[in-house]
Each structure stands twice: as structure tokens, then as C-alpha cells.
Design an enzyme around this catalytic site. Structure first.
Site, PDB file in Angstrom:
ATOM      1  N   ARG A 186      41.369  39.469  35.017  1.00 50.03           N
ATOM      2  CA  ARG A 186      41.637  39.393  36.459  1.00 50.03           C
ATOM      3  C   ARG A 186      40.830  40.449  37.225  1.00 50.03           C
ATOM      4  NH1 ARG A 186      46.688  40.604  39.717  1.00 50.03           N
ATOM      5  NH2 ARG A 186      46.551  39.210  41.508  1.00 50.03           N
TER       6      ARG A 186
ATOM      7  N   HIS B 112      38.346  39.566  40.287  1.00 53.13           N
ATOM      8  CA  HIS B 112      38.528  40.178  41.602  1.00 53.13           C
ATOM      9  C   HIS B 112      37.325  41.041  41.980  1.00 53.13           C
ATOM     10  CE1 HIS B 112      42.983  39.594  42.723  1.00 53.13           C
ATOM     11  NE2 HIS B 112      42.694  38.739  41.764  1.00 53.13           N
TER      12      HIS B 112
ATOM     13  N   ASN C  99      44.885  43.105  46.059  1.00 49.93           N
ATOM     14  CA  ASN C  99      44.533  43.754  44.796  1.00 49.93           C
ATOM     15  C   ASN C  99      45.621  44.680  44.256  1.00 49.93           C
ATOM     16  OD1 ASN C  99      41.995  42.623  44.285  1.00 49.93           O
ATOM     17  ND2 ASN C  99      40.929  44.116  45.578  1.00 49.93           N
TER      18      ASN C  99
ATOM     19  N   HIS D 208      44.566  31.700  33.628  1.00 52.23           N
ATOM     20  CA  HIS D 208      46.018  31.780  33.817  1.00 52.23           C
ATOM     21  C   HIS D 208      46.777  31.439  32.542  1.00 52.23           C
ATOM     22  CE1 HIS D 208      45.839  31.337  38.518  1.00 52.23           C
ATOM     23  NE2 HIS D 208      45.418  32.503  38.079  1.00 52.23           N
TER      24      HIS D 208
END
Length: 330
Positions: free
Chosen positions: A64, A68, A96, A198
Site C-alpha cells: 500500500r 500511495h 494517508n 486487497h
């Protein structure tokens, strides 16, 4: 005369493109550190493996963090920078704040391990370490291993304001997802492949509570949710639940990076609207069905997609440097 005009047009286009910065991917290559730090990949892998053995959260947190980072100003480790009195950095933007600390710690520990080797000190960027660490956690959790393109420099700026509107939200529909990914040169298939991260993720209840309590006037529960799964989610996430409670995004194989993510979507067990829409929208459903049925096809698509992701907004030349500490500018 027509030929002359055509010549001028071609010349103009040529000059325009020659003035554009070189494409990022042209700067990246495998074995980039072969001469400067030849064992960098094994050094990083060992550090990541050590962290992985301490906590599985290392896996989703690192993946992740990479996503990001790349979606905001490119893959330049700007998301790792700490805020100062004069600058609120990317990591402190509301989108975040849920990034797990174990992802940051993985990169920082790997950087320390690399710099502990005298010949490698200050030779390897934090951005490249994050890219390698992402590959390593995917492989450690059962996903495909792949060769990582390297040669990124670390970014020179990091602001919370730059995050606005750059990251997908759990309630996005297919058009919104496609638009956001297309802005980075990523196709719908790339987006569907990367969404499979995910399969090892977790989420706080607040990110999907609307789907199980107040979806619409007609239905309190999102009708695309599997009814038994919705009941299970309500039990794990009662109203007014502790906001720190997090649940697995994959209810079946939460610690395996696999194509079960797509099988879950077929059963109405996508946790976010942005997950389930990949199956309910007829434009993306065929890909979900294909990858649910064939893990090898999915693995190949995922490798292609994450390689393309790693080329987004790469910093080279004067646009970046190699940070001594990943969480602070030099």
C-alpha cells in the site's frame, strides 16, 4: 507548398518532443546497481524477510505504501518523508493517515541494511528500496516474484496538499477508477490487477460501514453484498465500533497473495464498493471471471501492471537525489 507545411509540422512536433523530459521508463533497468551495489537485492530481501517474520502486516503495509507513493508525484519515496514545522508532508494527509507504520519501518530497516555495507552507502535510493521491498513481500506471501526495474531517485518535495484527489476511494465506481489510473498510463486491466493487492489487505470499519448500515433509502445494506457476508461484517463492525478495529479484506485467504480476491467478488464478497464494482460492472466482469479461473493468467497480468506502476513519475537527474535517511530530505 503542402510538402513544406508538412515538413514544418513534423519539425515542430520533433522539437516539441525533444524538449520534453525523457520518459521515466527509459531510465529504469534491471540490475541497475550491478557495479555500485551488486548484492543490493539480497540485502533488501533479507531485511524484508526479517521484518515479515515479525509481523504479517509488513505485507499489505508495504504494498500500500508503494501504491500511495507512486500515485502522488510518482514513485519517489516522497510518502515516507516526515512533516516538519514548516512543511506538512504527504504522509499526514487524511488519505494517508491509515498507512500502517510497518510499511515505513520495512523501508527504513532495509535502507539501514544496505547502507551498513560500506561500498553501498548512499548509493541506493529509498524509492528503489521500496520497489524491491514491495516485490519481496508479494513473493513472501505466496504471490509471483518478478524482476524489478531500478534507477529511481528520491523526490525533493513532499506536501500534503499534493495528495488531494490523487488516491482512489472505497466508494469509487468503474469510471472513477479508470480515470484515475489512466492519468498514470494504466489501463482498466492494470487497475483490476492492482486491485488484487486487497487480497492481503485489511480495512477499518469506517471505510465500508455505509454498505452495511445506511447504503440507500431503499436498502440499508448494499444489495450487491453477499447477505451472509454482510451479517458477518455487521458482527465484526457493530455501530460505534472502536475506530482502531481492522478486518481482513479477503475473508477466505487473508494471508495469501492469490487470485481468491476475484473468486470473492464472484460471490459478492468484495469489501469496498470499488472492489465489488469490478464484478458488477459488465465492462470489467469478464476479466474478473478469467482471473478467478486462472491464477497463472492473473500473476502475469499483475507483474505487468505493477511494473508499469513502478515507472510512474520517476525522478532522474536534477529532479531527485539519494536520501541519506528515507524519512528526511538531505
Amino acid at each position: 507548398m503542402a510538402h513544406f507545411i508538412t515538413f514544418l509540422l513534423v519539425l515542430s512536433l520533433s522539437l516539441t518532443f525533444s524538449l520534453l523530459p525523457e520518459t521515466a521508463s527509459a531510465q529504469l533497468r534491471q540490475n541497475y546497481y550491478a557495479k555500485t551495489c551488486p548484492n543490493v537485492e539480497s540485502i533488501v530481501r533479507n531485511a524484508v524477510t526479517k521484518k515479515f517474520r515479525q509481523t504479517f502486516v509488513t505485507v499489505p503495509a508495504t504494498i500500500r505504501l508503494f501504491f500511495h507513493d507512486c500515485f502522488v508525484q510518482g514513485c519517489d519515496a516522497s510518502v515516507i518523508i516526515q512533516s516538519t514545522g514548516s512543511n506538512k508532508a504527504e504522509k499526514d494527509h487524511p488519505d494517508n493517515l491509515s498507512l500502517a507504520g510497518d510499511g515505513f519501518d520495512t523501508v527504513i530497516k532495509a535502507k539501514q541494511a544496505v547502507d551498513a555495507v560500506p561500498t553501498c552507502r548512499n548509493k541506493v535510493s529509498c524509492a528503489d528500496i521500496l520497489a524491491m521491498a514491495t516485490r519481496d513481500v508479494i513473493a513472501l506471501s505466496g504471490g509471483p516474484s518478478y524482476a524489478v526495474e531500478l534507477g529511481r531517485l528520491d523526490g525533493l518535495r513532499s506536501t500534503a496538499a499534493s495528495v488531494n484527489g490523487k488516491l482512489p476511494h472505497p466508494d469509487f465506481n468503474l469510471n472513477q477508477l479508470n480515470s484515475m489510473f489512466a492519468a498514470h498510463g494504466l489501463t482498466q486491466s492494470d487497475m483490476i490487477a492492482l486491485s488484487a493487492a486487497h487480497t492481503v489487505g485489511f480495512s477499518h470499519c469506517s471505510k465500508f460501514s455505509n454498505r452495511i448500515y445506511n447504503f440507500s433509502r431503499q436498502s440499508a445494506v448494499d444489495p450487491t453484498l453477499n447477505r451472509a457476508y454482510a451479517t458477518q461484517l455487521q458482527q465484526m463492525c457493530p455501530k460505534n465500533v472502536d475506530p482502531r478495529i481492522a478486518i481482513n479484506m479477503d475473508p477466505n485467504t487473508p494471508r495469501a497473495f492469490d487470485n481468491v480476491y476475484y473468486k470473492n467478488l464472484q460471490q459478492g464478497k468484495g469489501l469496498f464498493t470499488s472492489d465489488q464494482v469490478l464484478f458488477t460492472d459488465k465492462r470489467s466482469k469478464p476479466v474478473v471471471d478469467a482471473w478467478a479461473a486462472n491464477s497463472n493468467t492473473f500473476n502475469s497480468a499483475f507483474i505487468a501492471a505493477i511494473t508499469k506502476l513502478g515507472r510512474v513519475g520517476v525522478k532522474t537527474g536534477r529532479n531527485g537525489n539519494i536520501r541519506r535517511n528515507c524519512d528526511a530530505f538531505n
